[in-house]
Motif scaffolding. Structure first.
Motif, PDB file in Angstrom:
ATOM      1  N   HIS A   1       0.793   9.805  -5.263  1.00 58.26           N
ATOM      2  CA  HIS A   1       1.083  11.161  -4.804  1.00 58.26           C
ATOM      3  C   HIS A   1       1.921  11.945  -5.814  1.00 58.26           C
ATOM      4  O   HIS A   1       2.048  13.166  -5.678  1.00 58.26           O
ATOM      5  CB  HIS A   1       1.798  11.127  -3.455  1.00 58.26           C
ATOM      6  CG  HIS A   1       0.863  11.074  -2.282  1.00 58.26           C
ATOM      7  ND1 HIS A   1       0.378   9.878  -1.775  1.00 58.26           N
ATOM      8  CD2 HIS A   1       0.296  12.057  -1.543  1.00 58.26           C
ATOM      9  CE1 HIS A   1      -0.421  10.155  -0.762  1.00 58.26           C
ATOM     10  NE2 HIS A   1      -0.495  11.454  -0.604  1.00 58.26           N
ATOM     11  N   ARG A   2       2.478  11.267  -6.807  1.00 57.17           N
ATOM     12  CA  ARG A   2       3.264  11.957  -7.825  1.00 57.17           C
ATOM     13  C   ARG A   2       2.392  12.419  -8.984  1.00 57.17           C
ATOM     14  O   ARG A   2       2.887  13.051  -9.918  1.00 57.17           O
ATOM     15  CB  ARG A   2       4.366  11.035  -8.342  1.00 57.17           C
ATOM     16  CG  ARG A   2       5.369  10.617  -7.290  1.00 57.17           C
ATOM     17  CD  ARG A   2       6.487   9.793  -7.877  1.00 57.17           C
ATOM     18  NE  ARG A   2       7.256  10.537  -8.863  1.00 57.17           N
ATOM     19  CZ  ARG A   2       8.282  10.022  -9.539  1.00 57.17           C
ATOM     20  NH1 ARG A   2       8.633   8.764  -9.331  1.00 57.17           N
ATOM     21  NH2 ARG A   2       8.937  10.745 -10.416  1.00 57.17           N
TER      22      ARG A   2
ATOM     23  N   ALA B   1       0.820  -1.203   0.000  1.00 55.40           N
ATOM     24  CA  ALA B   1       0.000   0.000   0.000  1.00 55.40           C
ATOM     25  C   ALA B   1       0.860   1.263   0.000  1.00 55.40           C
ATOM     26  O   ALA B   1       0.508   2.270  -0.634  1.00 55.40           O
ATOM     27  CB  ALA B   1      -0.943  -0.009   1.205  1.00 55.40           C
ATOM     28  N   ASP B   2       2.003   1.232   0.700  1.00 57.81           N
ATOM     29  CA  ASP B   2       2.881   2.403   0.736  1.00 57.81           C
ATOM     30  C   ASP B   2       3.451   2.708  -0.637  1.00 57.81           C
ATOM     31  O   ASP B   2       3.609   3.882  -1.012  1.00 57.81           O
ATOM     32  CB  ASP B   2       4.022   2.179   1.732  1.00 57.81           C
ATOM     33  CG  ASP B   2       3.540   2.149   3.171  1.00 57.81           C
ATOM     34  OD1 ASP B   2       2.397   2.586   3.408  1.00 57.81           O
ATOM     35  OD2 ASP B   2       4.303   1.703   4.048  1.00 57.81           O
ATOM     36  N   ALA B   3       3.774   1.671  -1.406  1.00 59.51           N
ATOM     37  CA  ALA B   3       4.329   1.879  -2.744  1.00 59.51           C
ATOM     38  C   ALA B   3       3.273   2.466  -3.677  1.00 59.51           C
ATOM     39  O   ALA B   3       3.560   3.380  -4.463  1.00 59.51           O
ATOM     40  CB  ALA B   3       4.845   0.553  -3.305  1.00 59.51           C
TER      41      ALA B   3
ATOM     42  N   ARG C   1      -8.966   1.554  -5.497  1.00 61.04           N
ATOM     43  CA  ARG C   1      -9.374   1.697  -4.092  1.00 61.04           C
ATOM     44  C   ARG C   1      -8.448   2.679  -3.371  1.00 61.04           C
ATOM     45  O   ARG C   1      -8.903   3.507  -2.568  1.00 61.04           O
ATOM     46  CB  ARG C   1      -9.350   0.341  -3.400  1.00 61.04           C
ATOM     47  CG  ARG C   1      -9.954   0.342  -2.001  1.00 61.04           C
ATOM     48  CD  ARG C   1      -9.978  -1.048  -1.400  1.00 61.04           C
ATOM     49  NE  ARG C   1     -10.725  -1.964  -2.253  1.00 61.04           N
ATOM     50  CZ  ARG C   1     -10.164  -2.983  -2.913  1.00 61.04           C
ATOM     51  NH1 ARG C   1      -8.846  -3.176  -2.843  1.00 61.04           N
ATOM     52  NH2 ARG C   1     -10.899  -3.781  -3.648  1.00 61.04           N
ATOM     53  N   ALA C   2      -7.150   2.607  -3.660  1.00 60.29           N
ATOM     54  CA  ALA C   2      -6.197   3.517  -3.018  1.00 60.29           C
ATOM     55  C   ALA C   2      -6.477   4.964  -3.420  1.00 60.29           C
ATOM     56  O   ALA C   2      -6.379   5.879  -2.602  1.00 60.29           O
ATOM     57  CB  ALA C   2      -4.772   3.130  -3.397  1.00 60.29           C
TER      58      ALA C   2
END
Length: 335
Positions: free
Chosen positions: A57-58, A49-51, A78-79
């Protein structure tokens, strides 16, 4: 044929030679990715999920909403939908210039989707060529808005602006570029935004001609101002004096192309404690703003409707199609 007793080539034994000949990484033309097959067993939905969050975010809102994120897999969609942090800053500048674009449908859909995904946490908004309905939608969906930037919003009426602006109780920064410069609008802002600390007004015409004293008196009522930018306005010495006498917290002042102002000794004394910048203050266009993408980036999506990307029913597609990945898009995102 070299015998076994022949001395080795100097490059094979000389450490200096070996260090000097660094191996270059192979280079491929971007077209090879169009025909690349997915690595066996690779499942992009299994990325941590962090990746996924780092990749998302970019991107800006335009890429998130009409780019390839929705076509990657369910975990990516979903993210993008379930992380309001992605939507705290909504920037729709230059959207009308990205093909394919239909102003009436696309702007309303994209803005509505971005605000819905922000879950009421949007704090900064950049909008261009908005209408009354768009601005009212923003007021309803972004109660925590602190920074508002409106560009060329000629279709927002004075009454429509007044109905919406009064809902932004936490507004700290306001920028009006080439629109809404009527004295009535400034009087409304002074009355409903008592906590406004940063204000910038850019007019459509050069600052020649008679001054409308109502503008200066309206700005003078914004007593919490810390910075003030007025560009191409007809304000004169008397109007600026009224502002300086009432806005005691003013720390930064930029009067660009205000040709009716003559900085005499009286004004110089009043501005002694204020930082006055002679340079034009420009919009903070980000390196990742949608205008930095070449139009060809969106060529792959010309046959896909906005509803495909914005709708929640996209997860109803079959599992096999949901795992298909657009290799060319992924290469652009991961660069």
């Amino acid at each position: 044929m070299r015998s076994s007793s022949s001395p080795p080539h100097p490059a094979a034994t000389d450490p200096e030679c070996r260090r000097g000949r660094s191996r270059k990484a192979p280079a491929f033309h971007v077209s090879v990715f169009k025909h690349m097959e997915l690595p066996c067993g690779r499942d992009w939905a299994e990325l941590p999920a962090d990746a996924i969050s780092c990749i998302l975010h970019r991107l800006d809102q335009v890429e998130l909403l009409i780019g390839g994120v929705a076509a990657v897999c369910r975990s990516w969609r979903r993210a993008a939908r379930e992380e309001p942090e992605l939507w705290r800053r909504i920037d729709l500048r230059d959207l009308p210039y990205i093909p394919p674009f239909q102003p009436e449908a696309s702007l309303a859909n994209i803005m509505s989707a971005a605000l819905r995904l922000s879950a009421g946490q949007c704090h900064t908004f950049f909008g261009e060529i908005l209408h009354d309905d768009h601005f009212l939608l923003l007021a309803e969906q972004a109660p925590l808005l602190k920074s508002l930037h409106l560009i060329k919003c000629h279709n927002i009426s004075n009454q429509g602006f007044a109905n919406a602006i009064k809902r932004f109780h936490m507004l700290d920064e306001l920028e009006l570029l080439w629109c809404l410069g009527h004295p009535q609008v400034l009087e409304t802002i002074a009355g409903v935004c008592p906590g406004l600390r940063h204000f910038r007004l850019v007019n459509n015409s050069w600052g020649f001609g008679p001054n409308d004293e109502r503008k200066a008196h309206a700005i003078a009522r914004m007593r919490e101002l810390r910075s003030l930018h007025i560009v191409s306005d007809k304000i004169d010495n008397e109007g600026l004096t009224v502002i300086l006498d009432n806005c005691h917290n003013l720390q930064y002042l930029n009067m660009h192309d205000c040709w009716n102002i003559n900085m005499d000794d009286n004004l110089s004394e009043k501005c002694a404690h204020i930082n006055m910048d002679d340079c034009e203050y420009l919009l903070p266009y980000d390196s990742y703003s949608c205008c930095s993408y070449p139009f060809s980036c969106f060529d792959d999506y010309h046959d896909l409707s906005l509803s495909y990307y914005l709708g929640d029913d996209i997860d109803d597609m079959d599992e096999e199609h949901g795992r298909i990945i657009d290799i060319k898009s992924m290469c652009r995102y991961l660069c």
